[in-house]
Design an enzyme around this catalytic site. Structure first.
Site, PDB file in Angstrom:
ATOM      1  CB  CYS A 198       8.614  12.486  15.584  1.00 34.85           C
ATOM      2  SG  CYS A 198       8.783  14.249  15.932  1.00 34.85           S
ATOM      3  CB  CYS A 205      11.381  16.357  19.723  1.00 32.05           C
ATOM      4  SG  CYS A 205      10.597  16.453  18.119  1.00 32.05           S
ATOM      5  CD  GLN A 254      -9.345   0.302  -1.893  1.00 34.39           C
ATOM      6  OE1 GLN A 254      -9.601   1.286  -2.548  1.00 34.39           O
ATOM      7  NE2 GLN A 254     -10.284  -0.542  -1.526  1.00 34.39           N
ATOM      8  CB  ILE A 259      -4.039   1.364   7.082  1.00 29.15           C
ATOM      9  CG1 ILE A 259      -5.293   1.403   7.969  1.00 29.15           C
ATOM     10  CG2 ILE A 259      -4.193   2.321   5.902  1.00 29.15           C
ATOM     11  CD1 ILE A 259      -5.542   2.751   8.629  1.00 29.15           C
ATOM     12  CG  ASP A 260      -5.625  -4.606   8.000  1.00 29.92           C
ATOM     13  OD1 ASP A 260      -4.747  -5.184   7.332  1.00 29.92           O
ATOM     14  OD2 ASP A 260      -6.843  -4.656   7.704  1.00 29.92           O
ATOM     15  CG  HIS A 301      -5.517   4.051   1.320  1.00 28.34           C
ATOM     16  ND1 HIS A 301      -6.793   3.548   1.368  1.00 28.34           N
ATOM     17  CD2 HIS A 301      -5.451   4.745   0.155  1.00 28.34           C
ATOM     18  CE1 HIS A 301      -7.465   3.926   0.284  1.00 28.34           C
ATOM     19  NE2 HIS A 301      -6.662   4.643  -0.464  1.00 28.34           N
ATOM     20  CB  THR A 328     -12.432  -2.897  -2.406  1.00 22.57           C
ATOM     21  OG1 THR A 328     -12.722  -1.590  -2.922  1.00 22.57           O
ATOM     22  CG2 THR A 328     -11.757  -3.717  -3.487  1.00 22.57           C
ATOM     23  CG  PHE A 369     -13.091   2.162   5.646  1.00 23.68           C
ATOM     24  CD1 PHE A 369     -12.463   2.988   6.560  1.00 23.68           C
ATOM     25  CD2 PHE A 369     -12.358   1.207   4.990  1.00 23.68           C
ATOM     26  CE1 PHE A 369     -11.113   2.874   6.803  1.00 23.68           C
ATOM     27  CE2 PHE A 369     -11.001   1.083   5.227  1.00 23.68           C
ATOM     28  CZ  PHE A 369     -10.371   1.915   6.132  1.00 23.68           C
TER      29      PHE A 369
HETATM   30 ZN   LIG Z   1      10.349  14.200  17.574  1.00 30.16          ZN
END
Ligand SMILES: [Zn+2]
Length: 248
Positions: A126, A151, A100, A102-103, A118, A189, A34
């Site tokens: 959606c 949608c 932490q 997200i992978d 996270h 971290t 990051f």
């Molecule tokens: Zn949708």
């Protein structure tokens, strides 16, 4: 005593371990840290401004491009994820990972109990019809508009964006695991976020800190501090495991 040997002994003498991990453990899997991502702007915009709900709704195309460039990268777990998975799968220790990241690399390496504070970049949905999408689905999309029965809703990743709240269920689970753990091992971290800082500050058991050298100070005195390349540390730990043929 060699610090990694000391870490090995701490692990062997612990029964309930929480690993608290951050971006530094995934850089050797090819993901950007990051610090690197946030040190420069993206098309003139600060990354922390892109990763907000308002930005996603207003400029979904830039958001999507940014996420594709930095996060939707096919990666493999590295030695750190693998050794942590070994400790949970090859011993009868109770191991929990609070990450932490997200992978999803801890799960790919075989770890079972992973609390992703996270969220996960591998899960999308959606916001209107709630249809779930996998990372593969997303990679094949041109835009973040849901095509399901016209949608037209927004598709978004199941991650906590800036200015969004943490999932209270995940936080409760973290708290519970930390209360019962005897050892907390922090890796990759710098404990910059308030949540990370608080978690570490209030932990009562043995605490180990593994990271590159830091400029800022830690929330408290650790029982063991190892300042080294993280993959190096876990590589040595794996050698010790093989040599002595066990994590107990
Ligand atoms: Zn949708």
């Amino acid at each position: 005593m060699d610090k990694v040997k000391e870490l090995f002994n701490i692990i062997n003498n612990s029964h309930k371990i929480v690993f608290f991990t951050g971006a530094g453990i995934s850089t050797d899997s090819g993901l950007s840290d990051f610090r690197h991502i946030y040190s420069k702007s993206y098309k003139g915009i600060k990354p922390e401004n892109i990763l907000t709900k308002g930005f996603l709704e207003k400029y979904p195309d830039i958001f999507f491009k940014f996420v594709k460039d930095y996060f939707l990268i096919k990666t493999k777990p590295n030695v750190t994820h693998e050794v942590i998975a070994d400790i949970s799968n090859k011993t009868d220790k109770d191991v929990c990972i609070i990450t932490q990241n997200i992978d999803g690399l801890h799960q790919k390496a075989g770890s079972k109990l992973v609390l992703e504070i996270h969220g996960s970049i591998n899960k999308w949905y959606c916001t209107d019809c709630k249809k779930p999408f996998s990372m593969d689905d997303i990679q094949n999309l041109d835009s973040l508009k849901c095509q399901e029965d016209d949608c037209n809703g927004f598709i978004r990743p199941n991650i906590i964006l800036y200015n969004e709240n943490f999932n209270p269920m995940i936080l409760r689970a973290c708290k519970h695991k930390l209360e019962e753990a005897d050892t907390l091992i922090i890796a990759g971290t710098s404990l910059r976020t308030l949540l990370a800082y608080e978690i570490v500050k209030h932990f009562k058991g043995k605490t180990v800190f593994i990271n590159h050298p830091l400029k800022k100070s830690l929330p408290k005195k650790m029982d063991l501090e190892i300042y080294d390349d993280i993959s190096n540390v876990f590589e040595k730990l794996r050698d010790l495991e093989n040599e002595e043929n066990y994590f107990l």
